[in-house]
Design a protein around this motif. Structure first.
Motif, PDB file in Angstrom:
ATOM      1  N   ILE A  98       0.666  -1.468   0.432  1.00 31.65           N
ATOM      2  CA  ILE A  98      -0.665  -0.070   0.237  1.00 31.65           C
ATOM      3  C   ILE A  98       0.602   1.070  -0.065  1.00 31.65           C
ATOM      4  CG2 ILE A  98      -1.557   1.165   1.316  1.00 31.65           C
ATOM      5  CD1 ILE A  98      -2.978  -1.248   2.553  1.00 31.65           C
ATOM      6  N   SER A  99       0.288   2.242  -0.757  1.00 32.66           N
ATOM      7  CA  SER A  99       1.788   3.857  -0.865  1.00 32.66           C
ATOM      8  C   SER A  99      -0.024   4.842  -0.538  1.00 32.66           C
ATOM      9  CB  SER A  99       1.254   4.002  -2.475  1.00 32.66           C
ATOM     10  OG  SER A  99       3.066   2.997  -2.778  1.00 32.66           O
ATOM     11  N   ASP A 100      -0.938   4.265  -0.315  1.00 31.20           N
ATOM     12  CA  ASP A 100      -2.433   5.161   0.231  1.00 31.20           C
ATOM     13  C   ASP A 100      -1.869   6.057   1.333  1.00 31.20           C
ATOM     14  OD1 ASP A 100      -3.692   7.185   0.179  1.00 31.20           O
ATOM     15  OD2 ASP A 100      -5.265   6.670  -2.063  1.00 31.20           O
ATOM     16  N   LEU A 101      -1.395   6.896   1.756  1.00 28.40           N
ATOM     17  CA  LEU A 101      -1.354   7.192   3.001  1.00 28.40           C
ATOM     18  C   LEU A 101      -3.350   7.418   4.323  1.00 28.40           C
ATOM     19  CD1 LEU A 101       0.909  10.135   3.130  1.00 28.40           C
ATOM     20  CD2 LEU A 101       1.461   7.878   4.131  1.00 28.40           C
ATOM     21  N   LEU A 102      -4.022   7.488   2.897  1.00 32.45           N
ATOM     22  CA  LEU A 102      -5.342   7.734   3.249  1.00 32.45           C
ATOM     23  C   LEU A 102      -5.545   6.301   3.867  1.00 32.45           C
ATOM     24  CD1 LEU A 102      -6.573  10.164   1.458  1.00 32.45           C
ATOM     25  CD2 LEU A 102      -5.913  10.490   3.383  1.00 32.45           C
ATOM     26  N   LEU A 103      -5.380   5.319   3.082  1.00 35.68           N
ATOM     27  CA  LEU A 103      -5.406   3.942   3.268  1.00 35.68           C
ATOM     28  C   LEU A 103      -4.612   4.088   4.359  1.00 35.68           C
ATOM     29  CD1 LEU A 103      -7.557   1.677   1.852  1.00 35.68           C
ATOM     30  CD2 LEU A 103      -5.644   1.536   0.358  1.00 35.68           C
ATOM     31  N   LYS A 104      -3.050   4.126   4.065  1.00 34.54           N
ATOM     32  CA  LYS A 104      -2.894   3.252   5.430  1.00 34.54           C
ATOM     33  C   LYS A 104      -3.657   3.349   6.425  1.00 34.54           C
ATOM     34  CE  LYS A 104       0.919   2.568   3.238  1.00 34.54           C
ATOM     35  NZ  LYS A 104       2.573   3.434   2.907  1.00 34.54           N
ATOM     36  N   ASP A 105      -3.772   4.651   6.863  1.00 33.78           N
ATOM     37  CA  ASP A 105      -4.687   5.507   8.264  1.00 33.78           C
ATOM     38  C   ASP A 105      -6.217   4.867   8.386  1.00 33.78           C
ATOM     39  OD1 ASP A 105      -4.577   8.238   9.744  1.00 33.78           O
ATOM     40  OD2 ASP A 105      -6.368   8.041   9.118  1.00 33.78           O
ATOM     41  N   ARG A 106      -6.352   4.670   7.482  1.00 32.69           N
ATOM     42  CA  ARG A 106      -8.305   3.554   7.613  1.00 32.69           C
ATOM     43  C   ARG A 106      -7.599   2.647   8.110  1.00 32.69           C
ATOM     44  NH1 ARG A 106      -9.939   4.763   2.838  1.00 32.69           N
ATOM     45  NH2 ARG A 106     -10.290   6.704   3.210  1.00 32.69           N
ATOM     46  N   LEU A 107      -7.157   1.888   7.916  1.00 30.58           N
ATOM     47  CA  LEU A 107      -6.151  -0.052   7.599  1.00 30.58           C
ATOM     48  C   LEU A 107      -5.813   0.532   9.256  1.00 30.58           C
ATOM     49  CD1 LEU A 107      -5.116  -1.399   4.382  1.00 30.58           C
ATOM     50  CD2 LEU A 107      -7.021  -1.416   5.644  1.00 30.58           C
ATOM     51  N   TYR A 108      -5.227   0.860   9.256  1.00 26.37           N
ATOM     52  CA  TYR A 108      -4.385   1.474  11.308  1.00 26.37           C
ATOM     53  C   TYR A 108      -6.140   1.506  12.575  1.00 26.37           C
ATOM     54  CZ  TYR A 108      -3.035   4.321  15.021  1.00 26.37           C
ATOM     55  OH  TYR A 108      -3.107   5.223  16.303  1.00 26.37           O
ATOM     56  N   ARG A 109      -6.914   2.754  11.943  1.00 26.96           N
ATOM     57  CA  ARG A 109      -7.681   2.607  12.635  1.00 26.96           C
ATOM     58  C   ARG A 109      -8.452   1.137  12.717  1.00 26.96           C
ATOM     59  NH1 ARG A 109      -7.907   7.724  13.902  1.00 26.96           N
ATOM     60  NH2 ARG A 109      -6.476   9.675  11.958  1.00 26.96           N
ATOM     61  N   ILE A 110      -9.617   0.685  12.267  1.00 35.62           N
ATOM     62  CA  ILE A 110      -9.363  -0.450  12.014  1.00 35.62           C
ATOM     63  C   ILE A 110      -8.837  -1.360  12.535  1.00 35.62           C
ATOM     64  CG2 ILE A 110      -9.920  -2.818  10.359  1.00 35.62           C
ATOM     65  CD1 ILE A 110     -10.929  -0.252   8.365  1.00 35.62           C
ATOM     66  N   GLY A 111      -7.900  -1.641  12.597  1.00 32.41           N
ATOM     67  CA  GLY A 111      -6.714  -2.326  12.728  1.00 32.41           C
ATOM     68  C   GLY A 111      -6.932  -2.564  14.515  1.00 32.41           C
ATOM     69  N   MET A 112      -7.099  -1.408  14.841  1.00 24.32           N
ATOM     70  CA  MET A 112      -7.220  -0.873  16.753  1.00 24.32           C
ATOM     71  C   MET A 112      -8.450  -1.357  16.734  1.00 24.32           C
ATOM     72  SD  MET A 112      -4.399   0.927  17.623  1.00 24.32           S
ATOM     73  CE  MET A 112      -3.624  -0.183  15.913  1.00 24.32           C
ATOM     74  N   LEU A 113      -9.294  -1.556  16.325  1.00 25.82           N
ATOM     75  CA  LEU A 113     -10.653  -2.095  16.809  1.00 25.82           C
ATOM     76  C   LEU A 113     -10.778  -3.985  16.996  1.00 25.82           C
ATOM     77  CD1 LEU A 113     -12.729   0.095  14.567  1.00 25.82           C
ATOM     78  CD2 LEU A 113     -12.583   0.496  17.216  1.00 25.82           C
ATOM     79  N   VAL A 114      -9.941  -4.558  15.775  1.00 26.13           N
ATOM     80  CA  VAL A 114     -10.044  -5.416  15.595  1.00 26.13           C
ATOM     81  C   VAL A 114      -8.159  -5.681  17.072  1.00 26.13           C
ATOM     82  CG1 VAL A 114      -9.076  -7.733  14.378  1.00 26.13           C
ATOM     83  CG2 VAL A 114     -10.104  -5.444  12.765  1.00 26.13           C
ATOM     84  N   ALA A 115      -8.078  -5.646  17.056  1.00 23.71           N
ATOM     85  CA  ALA A 115      -6.885  -5.570  18.584  1.00 23.71           C
ATOM     86  C   ALA A 115      -7.704  -5.866  19.501  1.00 23.71           C
ATOM     87  CB  ALA A 115      -5.584  -4.566  18.413  1.00 23.71           C
ATOM     88  N   VAL A 116      -8.917  -5.230  20.172  1.00 22.96           N
ATOM     89  CA  VAL A 116      -9.539  -5.686  20.994  1.00 22.96           C
ATOM     90  C   VAL A 116     -10.071  -6.899  21.202  1.00 22.96           C
ATOM     91  CG1 VAL A 116     -11.546  -4.009  22.330  1.00 22.96           C
ATOM     92  CG2 VAL A 116      -9.524  -3.098  21.595  1.00 22.96           C
ATOM     93  N   ALA A 117     -11.074  -6.716  19.833  1.00 30.54           N
ATOM     94  CA  ALA A 117     -12.145  -7.542  19.543  1.00 30.54           C
ATOM     95  C   ALA A 117     -11.282  -8.988  19.384  1.00 30.54           C
ATOM     96  CB  ALA A 117     -12.957  -7.595  18.365  1.00 30.54           C
ATOM     97  N   SER A 118     -10.381  -9.292  19.367  1.00 30.93           N
ATOM     98  CA  SER A 118      -8.988 -10.189  18.828  1.00 30.93           C
ATOM     99  C   SER A 118      -8.952 -11.334  20.154  1.00 30.93           C
ATOM    100  CB  SER A 118      -8.336 -10.495  17.904  1.00 30.93           C
ATOM    101  OG  SER A 118      -7.444  -9.746  18.465  1.00 30.93           O
ATOM    102  N   THR A 119      -8.772 -10.177  21.469  1.00 28.16           N
ATOM    103  CA  THR A 119      -8.319 -10.296  22.472  1.00 28.16           C
ATOM    104  C   THR A 119      -9.405 -10.834  23.715  1.00 28.16           C
ATOM    105  OG1 THR A 119      -6.373  -8.191  22.504  1.00 28.16           O
ATOM    106  CG2 THR A 119      -6.986  -9.221  24.435  1.00 28.16           C
ATOM    107  N   ALA A 120     -10.176  -9.916  23.257  1.00 24.81           N
ATOM    108  CA  ALA A 120     -11.646 -10.787  24.273  1.00 24.81           C
ATOM    109  C   ALA A 120     -12.111 -11.841  23.546  1.00 24.81           C
ATOM    110  CB  ALA A 120     -12.948  -9.897  23.674  1.00 24.81           C
ATOM    111  N   LEU A 121     -12.214 -12.562  22.076  1.00 23.28           N
ATOM    112  CA  LEU A 121     -12.487 -14.055  22.073  1.00 23.28           C
ATOM    113  C   LEU A 121     -11.861 -14.576  22.700  1.00 23.28           C
ATOM    114  CD1 LEU A 121     -14.154 -15.399  19.606  1.00 23.28           C
ATOM    115  CD2 LEU A 121     -11.991 -14.578  18.289  1.00 23.28           C
ATOM    116  N   MET A 122     -10.612 -14.451  23.116  1.00 22.48           N
ATOM    117  CA  MET A 122     -10.055 -15.598  23.331  1.00 22.48           C
ATOM    118  C   MET A 122     -10.558 -15.649  25.085  1.00 22.48           C
ATOM    119  SD  MET A 122      -7.063 -16.597  21.897  1.00 22.48           S
ATOM    120  CE  MET A 122      -5.947 -17.324  23.008  1.00 22.48           C
TER     121      MET A 122
END
Length: 382
Positions: free
Chosen positions: A61-85
């Protein structure tokens, strides 16, 4: 400071909680949830498979806006995957959760680091990530301290859920304090941002070094608690050792930034790698708690410093798109983080212990030191 604080919080969440909480909780899951030695190593390898997948995405990925969007989604996924354990005892669902947890690890470490380094360069600050990478050590220390406090009051599953709750508290600063990216071709003061990539031989050796560093890091950080807890004279000290690793790692990246300013990045990497080898071996052969703690200080004080220096160098080579080379470097690191736990699991299944894996980690770091000497010669010739 708000931007750097956002990065620190993102790494505490995505690396400390979503990724490395597994290490201090591993002995408890083996005792209470029936997780076997080989299965534990398999889950670690699966987690790094998710991390590698995230690194591959970041490198493409080279698009900074797309990177920013995926970063923010990743933070939400971090919480969800921890809870699933903590919501299941099924191995297949654990495997899914650990794979998914690897994705936000890459989002925080690569996408977040790239976005923050890009912001620092554009605003004419030092192009260093030491403060940002202190979040990894703080996250490790937070998880270790939390496990120590929660044990034995809470079982393993409720400890996972509690850590997910802590992750929710980190979401706001991680998301709100990082501004949207700027895609202009100049800094705030009008200075042009030009890429200056290294030559192919240098890059190949650099990636091979980082692969070796990945082996040393992942095997030690994943299995050191289990190794310490199985030693008769250190039984029950594993979580404390991991806490010391995290506390040492938190300020270490800033220290190695200062060292690199005086010596250059490669010389600083060579010093960190040498101390890292000593840190891996001391708990195994020191014969007591004091050498084990000294080893934890050396390992914690160097392992994230190596990551910080390497990714900072990658960002300096490509200031307009720092996460791109960071992603390529982390592909090498990520492959190592699949190979390392898998090989360690086989050694443990044959020998009944993870000690052989830690010896492998030390030997691989010795190879890394030799590669750095080669890089230093190349740099001198250039």
């Amino acid at each position: 400071m708000r931007v750097l604080a956002a990065g620190v919080c993102s790494l505490v969440l995505s690396m400390g909680i979503a990724r490395f909480a597994y290490t201090p909780l591993l002995p408890l899951m083996q005792q209470q949830a029936g997780l076997g030695i080989a299965e534990a190593a398999t889950l670690a390898a699966i987690n790094y498979g998710g991390y590698l997948s995230g690194a591959l995405i970041a490198s493409l990925i080279s698009d900074l806006l797309l990177k920013d969007r995926l970063y923010r989604i990743g933070m939400l996924v971090a919480v969800a995957s921890t809870a699933l354990m903590g919501l299941t005892g099924d191995f297949q669902l654990w495997a899914i959760a650990r794979f998914v947890a690897g994705l936000p690890s890459a989002a925080g470490l690569l996408l977040g680091s790239g976005l923050i380094l890009n912001w620092l360069i554009r605003h004419d600050h030092h192009s260093e990530l030491g403060i940002h990478f202190s979040g990894v050590g703080l996250g490790i220390a937070l998880c270790s301290a939390a496990v120590i406090v929660m044990h034995p009051a809470l079982p393993w599953d409720q400890q996972w859920l509690t850590l997910a709750g802590l992750g929710c508290l980190l979401l706001w600063p991680a998301l709100a304090w990082l501004p949207p990216p700027d895609r202009s071709a100049v800094t705030r003061n009008g200075r042009a941002m030009d890429d200056n990539p290294p030559g192919p031989i240098f890059l190949g050796l650099f990636m091979l070094f980082y692969f070796c560093a990945g082996i040393g890091h992942v095997v030690t950080s994943t299995f050191i608690v289990a190794v310490i807890d199985r030693m008769p004279h250190l039984s029950g000290s594993g979580a404390w050792i991991f806490l010391v690793i995290g506390l040492a790692a938190a300020p270490s990246c800033m220290v190695w930034d200062l060292i690199a300013r005086r010596t250059g990045e490669i010389t600083a990497l060579l010093a960190a790698t040498t101390l890292n080898i000593v840190g891996i071996l001391l708990p195994l052969h020191g014969g007591g708690l004091s050498p084990a703690l000294a080893g934890a200080l050396l390992f914690g004080g160097t392992t994230m410093g190596i990551v910080s220096l390497v990714l900072t160098m990658a960002g300096k080579y490509y200031p307009t798109r720092p996460a791109k080379m960071m992603g390529k470097m982390t592909l090498a690191y990520g492959v190592a983080q699949i190979v390392g736990p898998a090989v360690t699991g086989r050694l443990a299944a044959a020998n009944g212990s993870y000690v052989g894996g830690l010896h492998l980690a030390a030997a691989t770091m010795l190879v890394a030191a030799v590669l750095l000497l080669s890089l230093k010669l190349l740099e001198h010739k250039r």
